[in-house]
Design an enzyme around this catalytic site. Structure first.
Site, PDB file in Angstrom:
ATOM      1  N   GLU A  12      44.975  44.769  25.607  1.00  0.00           N
ATOM      2  CA  GLU A  12      43.564  44.956  26.025  1.00  0.00           C
ATOM      3  C   GLU A  12      43.319  46.147  26.850  1.00  0.00           C
ATOM      4  OE1 GLU A  12      42.300  43.589  29.651  1.00  0.00           O
ATOM      5  OE2 GLU A  12      43.794  42.039  29.731  1.00  0.00           O
ATOM      6  N   LYS A  46      45.791  34.491  37.761  1.00  0.00           N
ATOM      7  CA  LYS A  46      46.348  34.974  39.114  1.00  0.00           C
ATOM      8  C   LYS A  46      46.038  33.943  40.150  1.00  0.00           C
ATOM      9  CE  LYS A  46      44.289  39.479  36.970  1.00  0.00           C
ATOM     10  NZ  LYS A  46      43.562  38.599  35.908  1.00  0.00           N
TER      11      LYS A  46
HETATM   12  N1  PSU Z   1      45.620  40.948  33.675  1.00  0.00           N
HETATM   13  C1  PSU Z   1      46.053  41.995  34.350  1.00  0.00           C
HETATM   14  N2  PSU Z   1      45.014  42.775  34.966  1.00  0.00           N
HETATM   15  C2  PSU Z   1      43.526  42.613  34.782  1.00  0.00           C
HETATM   16  C3  PSU Z   1      43.083  41.734  33.544  1.00  0.00           C
HETATM   17  C4  PSU Z   1      44.151  40.841  33.136  1.00  0.00           C
HETATM   18  O1  PSU Z   1      46.964  42.286  34.583  1.00  0.00           O
HETATM   19  O2  PSU Z   1      42.652  43.149  34.997  1.00  0.00           O
HETATM   20  C5  PSU Z   1      41.455  41.243  33.463  1.00  0.00           C
HETATM   21  C6  PSU Z   1      41.690  40.605  31.822  1.00  0.00           C
HETATM   22  O3  PSU Z   1      40.811  41.598  31.066  1.00  0.00           O
HETATM   23  C7  PSU Z   1      40.819  39.509  32.112  1.00  0.00           C
HETATM   24  C8  PSU Z   1      39.995  39.813  33.350  1.00  0.00           C
HETATM   25  O4  PSU Z   1      39.989  38.989  31.038  1.00  0.00           O
HETATM   26  O5  PSU Z   1      40.882  40.351  34.154  1.00  0.00           O
HETATM   27  C9  PSU Z   1      39.279  38.622  34.006  1.00  0.00           C
HETATM   28  O6  PSU Z   1      38.014  39.087  34.469  1.00  0.00           O
HETATM   29  P1  PSU Z   1      36.926  37.712  34.685  1.00  0.00           P
HETATM   30  O7  PSU Z   1      37.497  37.101  35.824  1.00  0.00           O
HETATM   31  O8  PSU Z   1      35.799  38.769  35.160  1.00  0.00           O
HETATM   32  O9  PSU Z   1      36.638  37.235  33.524  1.00  0.00           O
END
Ligand code: PSU
Ligand code: MN
Length: 310
Positions: free
Chosen positions: A26, A162
């Site tokens: 991604e 996370k």
């Molecule tokens: N993994 C990482 N860093 C990131 C992400 C994942 O090591 O920045 C991103 C991914 O794109 C995931 C997003 O979909 O964080 C989640 O964002 P939200 O909580 O707004 O859906």
């Protein structure tokens, strides 16, 4: 559904046509999860890790209103140079129709990977259920990543979610939505910077071959169209110190509240706080866990390709 919006690189198109293993990567983690100046080297490294394990990398982003599946050097550079918006699945229609550029999250990357015929995808952490007050953000906030995984037959390899999220609630949603969660060489659901959370995984696999067997069986014999979550803990030598982690988390939560951060800005702001306040320790951890997930994803993709040739 048509696929006019998909622009596959020649290498990815050829690999898919000939049944060779492909791993989707991604672009949001590059564009919004890592600082500029470091993100390009990570993007290049992730692709190399996938190649070294015998698969073809397909980094995904929306550029010029096309979903690019496999980027040129110039396109990867553009993704890492700033200015791209963060696109979840809800944003794909607008971005494609209006000819925009954007970085794709787990939700949108998995969607596009599946449309392109790619079944394995590596990232850092899956989005999940955010903590609410008094500890976290003010509003109800559940990542679209969970809904998309529940309805898109793609395997996402990640290091859990996370620790800035409500892990208990996230694990419950995955259970409710019938997403198989496989611990890769672990019995515990990992918490991104930390190898273990307080929660177990329902299933454990210890080899890429076993992971592939489960994925294949789930995909072909279990109805519902859900993806699979393969959780791989951060390599032990890169795990963040727990006391440092807990301090960063508390500070991050306070920061969100004091700056009234909401919606799609929550995850990037928290990650940025971790990276700056830990003098780079969390950045190293983040980079190393993603690289290891790319390796595991490639090894599983290789096994899946072998199975389909049998
Ligand atoms: N993994 C990482 N860093 C990131 C992400 C994942 O090591 O920045 C991103 C991914 O794109 C995931 C997003 O979909 O964080 C989640 O964002 P939200 O909580 O707004 O859906
Ligand atoms: Mn959200």
């Amino acid at each position: 559904m048509n696929t006019d919006h998909l622009a596959l690189s020649p290498e990815v198109a050829d690999a898919l046509a000939t049944g060779r293993p492909v791993v989707a990567l991604e672009s949001t983690l590059l564009a919004h999860g890592l600082p500029q100046g470091r993100n390009l080297e990570v993007g290049v490294r992730l692709e190399q890790v996938v190649r070294d394990a015998g698969a073809v990398p397909a980094t995904i982003a929306v550029l010029g209103g096309k979903a690019r599946i496999g980027l040129t050097d110039a396109e990867l550079n553009q993704v890492c140079s700033g200015g791209l918006i963060k696109l979840s699945r809800r944003d794909l229609g607008p971005a494609l129709a209006l000819g925009r550029d954007g970085a794709t999250t787990v939700a949108s990357t998995a969607t596009l990977a599946h449309q392109a015929g790619i079944g394995v995808f590596a990232t850092g952490g899956l989005g999940g259920v955010h903590l609410t007050l008094p500890r976290g953000t003010a509003a109800w906030d559940v990542s679209a990543d969970l809904d998309v995984l529940a309805s898109t037959p793609v395997t996402v390899v990640c290091s859990g979610v996370k620790s800035v999220l409500d892990i208990a609630a996230t694990v419950e949603v995955l259970e409710t939505r019938s997403v198989p969660v496989l611990g890769y060489q672990t019995d515990a659901f990992p918490a991104f910077y930390l190898r273990v959370s307080a929660f177990p995984v329902p299933w454990r696999v210890d080899t890429p071959a076993d992971a592939a067997a489960v994925i294949d069986t789930h995909r072909t014999q279990v109805p519902g169209g859900a993806g699979v979550l393969l959780v791989n803990p951060i390599p032990v030598e890169h795990e963040l110190d727990r006391a440092l982690h807990d301090r960063l988390l508390q500070e991050g939560m306070d920061l969100l509240k004091s700056r009234d951060i909401r919606g799609k800005d929550v995850t990037p702001v928290l990650l940025e706080h971790f990276h700056t306040a830990s003098a780079g320790a969390s950045l190293t951890a983040n980079i190393e866990l993603v690289a290891d997930n790319a390796r595991v994803a490639a090894e599983v993709a290789v096994e899946l390709a072998q199975r389909s040739r049998r």
